[in-house]
Motif scaffolding. Sequence first.
Motif, PDB file in Angstrom:
ATOM      1  N   GLN A  40       0.839  -1.196   0.000  1.00 44.17           N
ATOM      2  CA  GLN A  40       0.000   0.000   0.000  1.00 44.17           C
ATOM      3  C   GLN A  40       0.875   1.248   0.000  1.00 44.17           C
ATOM      4  OE1 GLN A  40      -2.534   0.268   3.404  1.00 44.17           O
ATOM      5  NE2 GLN A  40      -3.659   2.024   2.639  1.00 44.17           N
ATOM      6  N   LEU A  41       1.921   1.237   0.804  1.00 41.38           N
ATOM      7  CA  LEU A  41       2.844   2.370   0.864  1.00 41.38           C
ATOM      8  C   LEU A  41       3.547   2.561  -0.473  1.00 41.38           C
ATOM      9  CD1 LEU A  41       4.168   4.507   2.705  1.00 41.38           C
ATOM     10  CD2 LEU A  41       5.884   2.801   3.275  1.00 41.38           C
ATOM     11  N   LEU A  42       3.951   1.469  -1.086  1.00 44.01           N
ATOM     12  CA  LEU A  42       4.613   1.536  -2.384  1.00 44.01           C
ATOM     13  C   LEU A  42       3.672   2.093  -3.450  1.00 44.01           C
ATOM     14  CD1 LEU A  42       7.337   0.854  -3.645  1.00 44.01           C
ATOM     15  CD2 LEU A  42       6.465  -1.420  -4.140  1.00 44.01           C
ATOM     16  N   ALA A  43       2.418   1.702  -3.422  1.00 41.67           N
ATOM     17  CA  ALA A  43       1.437   2.218  -4.384  1.00 41.67           C
ATOM     18  C   ALA A  43       1.232   3.717  -4.202  1.00 41.67           C
ATOM     19  CB  ALA A  43       0.117   1.478  -4.225  1.00 41.67           C
ATOM     20  N   LYS A  45       3.441   5.833  -2.980  1.00 40.36           N
ATOM     21  CA  LYS A  45       4.669   6.488  -3.437  1.00 40.36           C
ATOM     22  C   LYS A  45       4.680   6.599  -4.959  1.00 40.36           C
ATOM     23  CE  LYS A  45       8.930   7.980  -3.157  1.00 40.36           C
ATOM     24  NZ  LYS A  45       9.126   9.396  -3.023  1.00 40.36           N
ATOM     25  N   ARG A  46       4.257   5.544  -5.641  1.00 47.38           N
ATOM     26  CA  ARG A  46       4.197   5.588  -7.107  1.00 47.38           C
ATOM     27  C   ARG A  46       3.221   6.654  -7.589  1.00 47.38           C
ATOM     28  NH1 ARG A  46       4.040  -0.749  -7.303  1.00 47.38           N
ATOM     29  NH2 ARG A  46       6.262  -1.193  -7.405  1.00 47.38           N
ATOM     30  N   LYS A  47       2.090   6.764  -6.896  1.00 45.23           N
ATOM     31  CA  LYS A  47       1.085   7.752  -7.269  1.00 45.23           C
ATOM     32  C   LYS A  47       1.630   9.166  -7.083  1.00 45.23           C
ATOM     33  CE  LYS A  47      -2.617   8.787  -4.795  1.00 45.23           C
ATOM     34  NZ  LYS A  47      -3.842   8.618  -4.025  1.00 45.23           N
ATOM     35  N   ILE A  48       2.314   9.394  -5.971  1.00 44.91           N
ATOM     36  CA  ILE A  48       2.883  10.716  -5.696  1.00 44.91           C
ATOM     37  C   ILE A  48       3.966  11.049  -6.708  1.00 44.91           C
ATOM     38  CG2 ILE A  48       4.302  12.004  -4.047  1.00 44.91           C
ATOM     39  CD1 ILE A  48       2.672  10.591  -1.823  1.00 44.91           C
ATOM     40  N   ASN A  49       4.840  10.098  -6.992  1.00 46.07           N
ATOM     41  CA  ASN A  49       5.920  10.341  -7.949  1.00 46.07           C
ATOM     42  C   ASN A  49       5.383  10.668  -9.334  1.00 46.07           C
ATOM     43  OD1 ASN A  49       7.902  10.009  -6.078  1.00 46.07           O
ATOM     44  ND2 ASN A  49       8.467   7.944  -6.711  1.00 46.07           N
ATOM     45  N   SER A  50       4.329  10.010  -9.745  1.00 47.70           N
ATOM     46  CA  SER A  50       3.788  10.272 -11.073  1.00 47.70           C
ATOM     47  C   SER A  50       3.177  11.662 -11.162  1.00 47.70           C
ATOM     48  CB  SER A  50       2.759   9.215 -11.462  1.00 47.70           C
ATOM     49  OG  SER A  50       1.617   9.329 -10.651  1.00 47.70           O
ATOM     50  N   SER A  51       2.669  12.188 -10.051  1.00 44.44           N
ATOM     51  CA  SER A  51       2.077  13.522 -10.084  1.00 44.44           C
ATOM     52  C   SER A  51       3.133  14.615  -9.982  1.00 44.44           C
ATOM     53  CB  SER A  51       1.058  13.677  -8.965  1.00 44.44           C
ATOM     54  OG  SER A  51       1.701  13.698  -7.716  1.00 44.44           O
ATOM     55  N   ILE A  52       4.322  14.282  -9.499  1.00 45.11           N
ATOM     56  CA  ILE A  52       5.377  15.281  -9.320  1.00 45.11           C
ATOM     57  C   ILE A  52       6.114  15.566 -10.626  1.00 45.11           C
ATOM     58  CG2 ILE A  52       7.634  15.678  -8.237  1.00 45.11           C
ATOM     59  CD1 ILE A  52       6.561  14.293  -5.764  1.00 45.11           C
ATOM     60  N   THR A  53       6.333  14.581 -11.419  1.00 43.71           N
ATOM     61  CA  THR A  53       7.147  14.746 -12.611  1.00 43.71           C
ATOM     62  C   THR A  53       6.510  15.695 -13.602  1.00 43.71           C
ATOM     63  OG1 THR A  53       6.109  12.861 -13.665  1.00 43.71           O
ATOM     64  CG2 THR A  53       8.124  12.440 -12.417  1.00 43.71           C
ATOM     65  N   VAL A  54       7.336  16.230 -14.469  1.00 42.86           N
ATOM     66  CA  VAL A  54       6.825  17.107 -15.513  1.00 42.86           C
ATOM     67  C   VAL A  54       6.040  16.239 -16.479  1.00 42.86           C
ATOM     68  CG1 VAL A  54       7.437  18.652 -17.387  1.00 42.86           C
ATOM     69  CG2 VAL A  54       8.756  18.691 -15.294  1.00 42.86           C
ATOM     70  N   ASN A  55       4.785  16.596 -16.696  1.00 39.12           N
ATOM     71  CA  ASN A  55       3.961  15.847 -17.621  1.00 39.12           C
ATOM     72  C   ASN A  55       3.223  16.843 -18.498  1.00 39.12           C
ATOM     73  OD1 ASN A  55       2.146  16.809 -15.736  1.00 39.12           O
ATOM     74  ND2 ASN A  55       1.877  14.853 -14.727  1.00 39.12           N
ATOM     75  N   ASP A  56       2.013  16.565 -18.857  1.00 42.20           N
ATOM     76  CA  ASP A  56       1.286  17.489 -19.708  1.00 42.20           C
ATOM     77  C   ASP A  56       0.587  18.591 -18.918  1.00 42.20           C
ATOM     78  OD1 ASP A  56      -0.499  15.804 -18.509  1.00 42.20           O
ATOM     79  OD2 ASP A  56      -1.800  15.639 -20.264  1.00 42.20           O
ATOM     80  N   ARG A  57       0.949  18.750 -17.670  1.00 46.04           N
ATOM     81  CA  ARG A  57       0.354  19.775 -16.806  1.00 46.04           C
ATOM     82  C   ARG A  57       1.326  20.935 -16.609  1.00 46.04           C
ATOM     83  NH1 ARG A  57      -4.474  17.835 -13.641  1.00 46.04           N
ATOM     84  NH2 ARG A  57      -4.982  15.955 -14.787  1.00 46.04           N
ATOM     85  N   TYR A  58       0.769  22.099 -16.312  1.00 43.94           N
ATOM     86  CA  TYR A  58       1.575  23.289 -16.051  1.00 43.94           C
ATOM     87  C   TYR A  58       1.875  23.386 -14.564  1.00 43.94           C
ATOM     88  CZ  TYR A  58       0.404  24.914 -20.737  1.00 43.94           C
ATOM     89  OH  TYR A  58       0.272  25.021 -22.089  1.00 43.94           O
ATOM     90  N   LYS A  59       3.062  23.897 -14.253  1.00 49.84           N
ATOM     91  CA  LYS A  59       3.474  24.116 -12.873  1.00 49.84           C
ATOM     92  C   LYS A  59       4.117  25.500 -12.783  1.00 49.84           C
ATOM     93  CE  LYS A  59       4.301  19.194 -12.192  1.00 49.84           C
ATOM     94  NZ  LYS A  59       2.909  18.934 -12.140  1.00 49.84           N
ATOM     95  N   ILE A  60       4.208  25.995 -11.583  1.00 57.05           N
ATOM     96  CA  ILE A  60       4.832  27.298 -11.365  1.00 57.05           C
ATOM     97  C   ILE A  60       6.006  27.118 -10.429  1.00 57.05           C
ATOM     98  CG2 ILE A  60       4.513  29.617 -10.450  1.00 57.05           C
ATOM     99  CD1 ILE A  60       1.522  29.271 -11.214  1.00 57.05           C
ATOM    100  N   GLN A  61       7.161  27.611 -10.856  1.00 57.42           N
ATOM    101  CA  GLN A  61       8.362  27.525 -10.029  1.00 57.42           C
ATOM    102  C   GLN A  61       8.496  28.824  -9.261  1.00 57.42           C
ATOM    103  OE1 GLN A  61      11.962  25.909 -11.808  1.00 57.42           O
ATOM    104  NE2 GLN A  61      13.097  27.607 -10.919  1.00 57.42           N
ATOM    105  N   VAL A  62       8.542  28.723  -7.917  1.00 60.71           N
ATOM    106  CA  VAL A  62       8.641  29.924  -7.088  1.00 60.71           C
ATOM    107  C   VAL A  62      10.023  30.094  -6.464  1.00 60.71           C
ATOM    108  CG1 VAL A  62       6.180  30.028  -6.576  1.00 60.71           C
ATOM    109  CG2 VAL A  62       7.687  28.749  -5.060  1.00 60.71           C
ATOM    110  N   PHE A  63      10.829  29.027  -6.484  1.00 58.33           N
ATOM    111  CA  PHE A  63      12.165  29.138  -5.895  1.00 58.33           C
ATOM    112  C   PHE A  63      13.111  28.175  -6.573  1.00 58.33           C
ATOM    113  CE2 PHE A  63      15.410  27.697  -2.880  1.00 58.33           C
ATOM    114  CZ  PHE A  63      16.019  28.900  -2.589  1.00 58.33           C
TER     115      PHE A  63
END
Length: 129
Positions: A40-43, A45-63
Amino acid sequence: MKKALNKLSIITAIAGFAVSASGHAQSASTTLKQDPAFEQLLAEKRKINSSITVNDRYKIQVFNGDSETSKKHLAEVKRNFKQYDATIVFSTPSYKVWVGNFKSRIEAERALNELKKKYPNALMIKPNK
């Protein structure tokens, strides 16, 4: 005759040794008992990692800078802008604080205008297509 008997006894001894060695060979089977919470913990972590990476979504860098200062900025962003997800991304040699996970450029620009009041150097990260 003595030589033939001696050779025969040596061959018999070697054959006997070989048979006894193979008869006492070890065979092992390993069973792994894993805590279900680990999967469950591994699943998660995989979900969090997939949302962090640069994908087709926009992000804003503040620092962009060192580890300790980026942790302080991350805590500040999470405290002041609770409506947005924020994370630290390491890209050699610096740490970056990214905010949001915007589907459209318009959403990201609205958030960028809001974040620029507190972080004047904030910039939008383009999606990686």
